[in-house]
Motif scaffolding. Structure first.
Motif, mmCIF file in Angstrom:
data_model
loop_
_atom_site.group_PDB
_atom_site.id
_atom_site.type_symbol
_atom_site.label_atom_id
_atom_site.label_comp_id
_atom_site.label_asym_id
_atom_site.label_seq_id
_atom_site.Cartn_x
_atom_site.Cartn_y
_atom_site.Cartn_z
ATOM 1 N N GLU A 377 -0.527 -85.357 -17.493
ATOM 2 C CA GLU A 377 0.035 -85.018 -18.798
ATOM 3 C C GLU A 377 -1.062 -84.599 -19.772
ATOM 4 O O GLU A 377 -0.907 -83.640 -20.537
ATOM 5 C CB GLU A 377 0.804 -86.228 -19.353
ATOM 6 N N SER A 378 -2.187 -85.329 -19.716
ATOM 7 C CA SER A 378 -3.302 -84.943 -20.597
ATOM 8 C C SER A 378 -3.892 -83.599 -20.193
ATOM 9 O O SER A 378 -4.270 -82.777 -21.038
ATOM 10 C CB SER A 378 -4.394 -86.026 -20.559
ATOM 11 N N GLN A 379 -3.934 -83.341 -18.892
ATOM 12 C CA GLN A 379 -4.442 -82.041 -18.429
ATOM 13 C C GLN A 379 -3.520 -80.894 -18.841
ATOM 14 O O GLN A 379 -3.992 -79.794 -19.122
ATOM 15 C CB GLN A 379 -4.598 -82.073 -16.913
ATOM 16 N N VAL A 380 -2.213 -81.165 -18.906
ATOM 17 C CA VAL A 380 -1.266 -80.133 -19.328
ATOM 18 C C VAL A 380 -1.553 -79.705 -20.760
ATOM 19 O O VAL A 380 -1.483 -78.511 -21.100
ATOM 20 C CB VAL A 380 0.187 -80.650 -19.186
ATOM 21 N N LEU A 381 -1.900 -80.672 -21.628
ATOM 22 C CA LEU A 381 -2.222 -80.332 -23.014
ATOM 23 C C LEU A 381 -3.433 -79.406 -23.071
ATOM 24 O O LEU A 381 -3.468 -78.448 -23.855
ATOM 25 C CB LEU A 381 -2.483 -81.631 -23.812
ATOM 26 N N GLU A 382 -4.430 -79.732 -22.264
ATOM 27 C CA GLU A 382 -5.614 -78.877 -22.230
ATOM 28 C C GLU A 382 -5.261 -77.448 -21.758
ATOM 29 O O GLU A 382 -5.761 -76.459 -22.281
ATOM 30 C CB GLU A 382 -6.669 -79.491 -21.308
ATOM 31 N N ILE A 383 -4.388 -77.370 -20.752
ATOM 32 C CA ILE A 383 -3.984 -76.051 -20.223
ATOM 33 C C ILE A 383 -3.257 -75.248 -21.294
ATOM 34 O O ILE A 383 -3.450 -74.037 -21.417
ATOM 35 C CB ILE A 383 -3.107 -76.237 -18.972
ATOM 36 N N GLU A 384 -2.413 -75.920 -22.101
ATOM 37 C CA GLU A 384 -1.697 -75.203 -23.155
ATOM 38 C C GLU A 384 -2.669 -74.616 -24.174
ATOM 39 O O GLU A 384 -2.469 -73.509 -24.674
ATOM 40 C CB GLU A 384 -0.714 -76.156 -23.845
ATOM 41 N N ALA A 388 -3.281 -70.574 -25.092
ATOM 42 C CA ALA A 388 -3.268 -69.972 -26.432
ATOM 43 C C ALA A 388 -4.453 -69.039 -26.605
ATOM 44 O O ALA A 388 -4.322 -67.932 -27.165
ATOM 45 C CB ALA A 388 -3.293 -71.083 -27.488
ATOM 46 N N ARG A 389 -5.633 -69.474 -26.100
ATOM 47 C CA ARG A 389 -6.812 -68.605 -26.195
ATOM 48 C C ARG A 389 -6.612 -67.330 -25.364
ATOM 49 O O ARG A 389 -6.980 -66.222 -25.785
ATOM 50 C CB ARG A 389 -8.049 -69.368 -25.713
ATOM 51 N N LEU A 390 -6.033 -67.487 -24.171
ATOM 52 C CA LEU A 390 -5.807 -66.316 -23.318
ATOM 53 C C LEU A 390 -4.843 -65.326 -23.964
ATOM 54 O O LEU A 390 -5.006 -64.107 -23.857
ATOM 55 C CB LEU A 390 -5.247 -66.759 -21.963
ATOM 56 N N THR A 391 -3.856 -65.869 -24.718
ATOM 57 C CA THR A 391 -2.909 -64.990 -25.405
ATOM 58 C C THR A 391 -3.621 -64.128 -26.427
ATOM 59 O O THR A 391 -3.368 -62.921 -26.560
ATOM 60 C CB THR A 391 -1.812 -65.828 -26.074
ATOM 61 N N ASN A 392 -4.552 -64.741 -27.177
ATOM 62 C CA ASN A 392 -5.329 -63.969 -28.161
ATOM 63 C C ASN A 392 -6.151 -62.880 -27.484
ATOM 64 O O ASN A 392 -6.251 -61.745 -27.978
ATOM 65 C CB ASN A 392 -6.241 -64.914 -28.956
ATOM 66 N N GLU A 393 -6.759 -63.210 -26.314
ATOM 67 C CA GLU A 393 -7.560 -62.217 -25.603
ATOM 68 C C GLU A 393 -6.686 -61.055 -25.117
ATOM 69 O O GLU A 393 -7.101 -59.891 -25.165
ATOM 70 C CB GLU A 393 -8.259 -62.878 -24.408
ATOM 71 N N ILE A 394 -5.462 -61.337 -24.666
ATOM 72 C CA ILE A 394 -4.559 -60.276 -24.192
ATOM 73 C C ILE A 394 -4.206 -59.331 -25.322
ATOM 74 O O ILE A 394 -4.184 -58.107 -25.144
ATOM 75 C CB ILE A 394 -3.281 -60.908 -23.591
ATOM 76 N N VAL A 395 -3.969 -59.888 -26.523
ATOM 77 C CA VAL A 395 -3.659 -59.031 -27.679
ATOM 78 C C VAL A 395 -4.825 -58.112 -27.981
ATOM 79 O O VAL A 395 -4.660 -56.913 -28.254
ATOM 80 C CB VAL A 395 -3.296 -59.906 -28.894
ATOM 81 N N GLN A 396 -6.042 -58.670 -27.930
ATOM 82 C CA GLN A 396 -7.219 -57.849 -28.199
ATOM 83 C C GLN A 396 -7.377 -56.740 -27.154
ATOM 84 O O GLN A 396 -7.735 -55.608 -27.483
ATOM 85 C CB GLN A 396 -8.473 -58.749 -28.222
ATOM 86 N N ARG A 397 -7.096 -57.053 -25.899
ATOM 87 C CA ARG A 397 -7.214 -56.030 -24.850
ATOM 88 C C ARG A 397 -6.191 -54.907 -25.058
ATOM 89 O O ARG A 397 -6.493 -53.725 -24.834
ATOM 90 C CB ARG A 397 -6.993 -56.661 -23.469
ATOM 91 N N LYS A 398 -5.008 -55.266 -25.517
ATOM 92 C CA LYS A 398 -4.015 -54.237 -25.787
ATOM 93 C C LYS A 398 -4.464 -53.293 -26.890
ATOM 94 O O LYS A 398 -4.263 -52.082 -26.821
ATOM 95 C CB LYS A 398 -2.677 -54.874 -26.160
#
Length: 658
Positions: A377-384, A388-398
């Motif tokens: 459960e604690s690892q899931v929080l870290e993954i979330e 979020a960081r990966l989402t920001n990177e995808i927007v920048q790549r677009k």
């Protein structure tokens, strides 16, 4: 699909294990027995047919011999009438097969006979036995209906001669077919077998075994006194005039097997047969007994299958119960380390023991998993957070990709502008050629006018025509340049290459004279028509000739020379433009047809002439190559397919020039 129980499956498989081998055994047994039975019966029938054939041949020969002996007796050779009748009656008593014995005189009339009912048809002149006797031959007929007796008979005859060899008549012996039928009946096998004797047309000579059924089946030919005829289906399988074996459907519509043998002396065929049902009946009886035995075996196996199923089913039910406990997570109710308590076969015992060990390991593993669940459960929080960081990177790549697409559009606009520049430069270069020609034509006329010399009307008209031609060429160039921006279909027509070369030489001849260049033109005498846009061909020749003139302007040779040659070979025509100028470096030959590439100074050319020539040649199904001349200078070699008037090339083709 609903699953079947183990008990049902075991019973089904055990039944199949009995039924399938039994069926295979019965099938193999049946095939082998049928083949063996057919082979044995065919051999037996063939033997009987062969024996009957020998009897018939012997019987026929004996009857012919009796008639021959009678014809050679002293009574008939001396025509002693008181003894002739006695000899006929004595021979008939000795050979009861004869229905009658008769003496026919040399004129073809019956003189005496043993026929009880007397002679109704006295003359025999047209009969085959009389004709054979006249020819000095013995005669044996096929089965015929006697003219005087009205019965089916076989006629035997032999000529009669006196002691001096003079023809005196013939002896005619008529034999009923009853004796033949007796020979055949004595060799029948069982109830359904029979032997038939047929002639060359398939008509039965001897009455068959089942002839009483034949009239109802429509098999009689003529009156009841005539013999039966084989059916067409039988004749397809039985080859009359040959010997062999076959299977067919007989005149009783029964499927039979049989053998047939040919009697060549009489052109008869003996056919022996037996019903296939008689052959197969014992085999079918044995098959029925085998089927009954298989059924009894199945009844014995079913109780055994039930017992085996119960022995296997109990441990399986126990395993299912233990599995349900694991599914419900009731680990405390699982069986102990001893597992299933009953005595089992080795394999099932090992299966139950293995399952018991596995269930306890599952219990331990579940406890460990619950402990790790909290960590997950604690690892899931870290993954979330990472997502979020990966989402920001995808927007920048677009955003970066959008910028690159805009840059690509800008590059396309730049390339389009460059293409327009090439278009304008090409237009200027192409128009410059006809303008120079117009300038030369008009300048020559003005020069002679300033000199005060009279101008010939023919020369003036030639210059005007040249100016008009070049004006048309400028118009064509404009249309060509327009087609570069917006492709336009231009008509390809048959054009004479040699005539076009002569026009261009006449147009630019003054330039070669002005530049002190010797121009040598060698044209082939064979047809030189090619399918091309006329303006494109003129542009190709003018550009190549102008390039050669400009190349020779850079040298100071005593003798400058340009050669224009054409030659036809292998369905193609070749145009060569050769100069003895400075030539082109080998390293630059591969770039000579690139737009804006030139070996001349900038003020002498823009580097578009040869690029346009290359485009014109390829768009008109041609090829062009350049190489060094052996004695210095350059050789341009252009090839086009010759125009063929027939078939596929007779229609004008449409090509787009760019």
């Amino acid at each position: 699909m609903k699953a079947t129980t183990l008990e049902r499956q075991l019973k089904l498989w055990m039944m199949l294990l009995v039924i399938i081998p039994s069926l295979l055994i019965m099938m193999i047994y049946t095939v082998g027995q049928i083949c063996t039975a057919k082979h044995k019966n065919l051999e037996l029938i063939n033997q009987r047919v062969g024996f009957t054939k020998q009897l018939i041949e012997f019987w026929v020969e004996e009857r012919a011999k009796s008639v021959r002996i009678l014809s050679g007796s002293a009574a008939f050779r001396t025509l002693a009438e008181n003894r002739m009748q006695d000899n006929l009656e004595l021979m008939q008593r000795l050979n009861t097969d004869f229905d009658s014995l008769s003496y026919i005189d040399k004129d073809g009339f019956f003189r005496m006979s043993t026929l009880n009912d007397g002679i109704r048809f006295n003359s025999t002149i047209k009969q085959p036995y009389y004709q054979a006797a006249i020819a000095g031959k013995e005669y044996i007929s096929d089965v015929v209906i006697g003219r005087n007796s009205g019965l089916p008979i076989i006629n035997f005859s032999a000529p009669v001669y006196d002691y001096s060899g003079k023809f005196q008549g013939l002896i005619l012996g008529s034999v009923r077919t009853k004796t033949l039928e007796t020979f055949i009946r004595n060799n029948w096998l069982g109830q359904t077998s029979e032997i038939l004797l047929v002639n060359s047309q398939g008509v039965m000579i001897a009455e068959p075994k089942h002839s009483n059924n034949s009239p109802e089946e429509g098999l009689l030919e003529g009156s009841p006194l005539m013999k039966l005829a084989l059916s067409e289906e039988s004749l397809m399988k039985i080859h009359l005039g040959n010997s062999g074996t076959a299977a067919w459907v007989n005149y009783r519509n029964a499927k039979v097997l049989g053998a047939y043998q040919y009697i060549p002396e009489r052109d008869w065929t003996l056919i022996g047969s037996i019903d296939e049902a008689d052959i197969l009946a014992p085999i079918y009886t044995q098959l029925g007994m085998m089927a009954i035995g298989t059924g009894l075996l199945l009844l014995m196996i079913l109780p055994l299958a039930t017992y085996i199923t119960k022995r296997v089913k109990r441990p399986i039910d126990w395993l299912i119960e233990q599995s349900n406990l694991i599914v419900l997570q009731e680990y405390n109710c699982l069986a102990g380390q001893n597992g299933f308590s009953e005595k089992l076969p080795y394999e099932l015992d090992r299966l139950c023991a293995t399952f018991t060990n596995m269930s306890h390991k599952i219990k331990t593993t579940v406890q460990l998993l619950k402990e790790k669940e909290i960590k997950l459960e604690s690892q899931v929080l870290e993954i979330e957070t990472i997502n979020a960081r990966l989402t920001n990177e995808i927007v920048q790549r677009k955003l970066v990709e959008e910028i690159r697409r805009e840059e690509a559009k800008e590059m396309a606009r730049i390339e389009k502008a460059a293409s327009l520049g090439i278009l304008a430069a090409g237009m200027a270069h192409e128009i410059n050629q006809p303008l120079n020609a117009i300038k030369v034509a008009s300048g020559a006329a003005l020069y002679w006018h300033r000199q005060g010399k009279p101008l010939e009307m023919a020369r003036i008209m030639a210059d005007i025509k040249s100016i008009a031609t070049q004006a048309d060429r400028i118009d064509q160039i404009i249309r060509n340049i327009r087609s570069f921006a917006k492709p336009d279909k231009q008509l390809q027509v048959p054009v004479n290459l040699n005539e076009t070369i002569q026009k261009v030489v006449q147009l630019l001849g003054s330039q070669t004279s002005f530049h002190n260049i010797e121009l040598k033109v060698t044209l082939c005498k064979s047809p030189s028509e090619i399918l091309i846009v006329p303006a494109a061909l003129e542009g190709i020749i003018i550009n190549l000739l102008t390039n050669a003139i400009q190349a020779l302007d850079t040298v100071e040779y005593i003798q400058k020379r340009i050669e224009i040659n054409t030659q036809a070979t292998d369905g193609r025509i070749i145009l060569e433009v050769i100069d003895n100028g400075p030539g082109i470096e080998t390293a630059l030959l591969c770039r000579i047809f690139e737009p804006f590439f030139s070996t001349k100074p900038e003020e002498k050319g823009m580097g578009l002439g040869l690029s346009i020539v290359h485009s014109f040649v390829e768009s008109n199904q041609g090829t062009i190559e350049v190489k060094q001349a052996p004695y210095g200078g350059t050789v341009f070699r252009v090839q086009f397919p010759l125009y063929q008037e027939a078939g596929e090339n007779s229609n004008a083709q449409i090509a787009s020039l760019c």
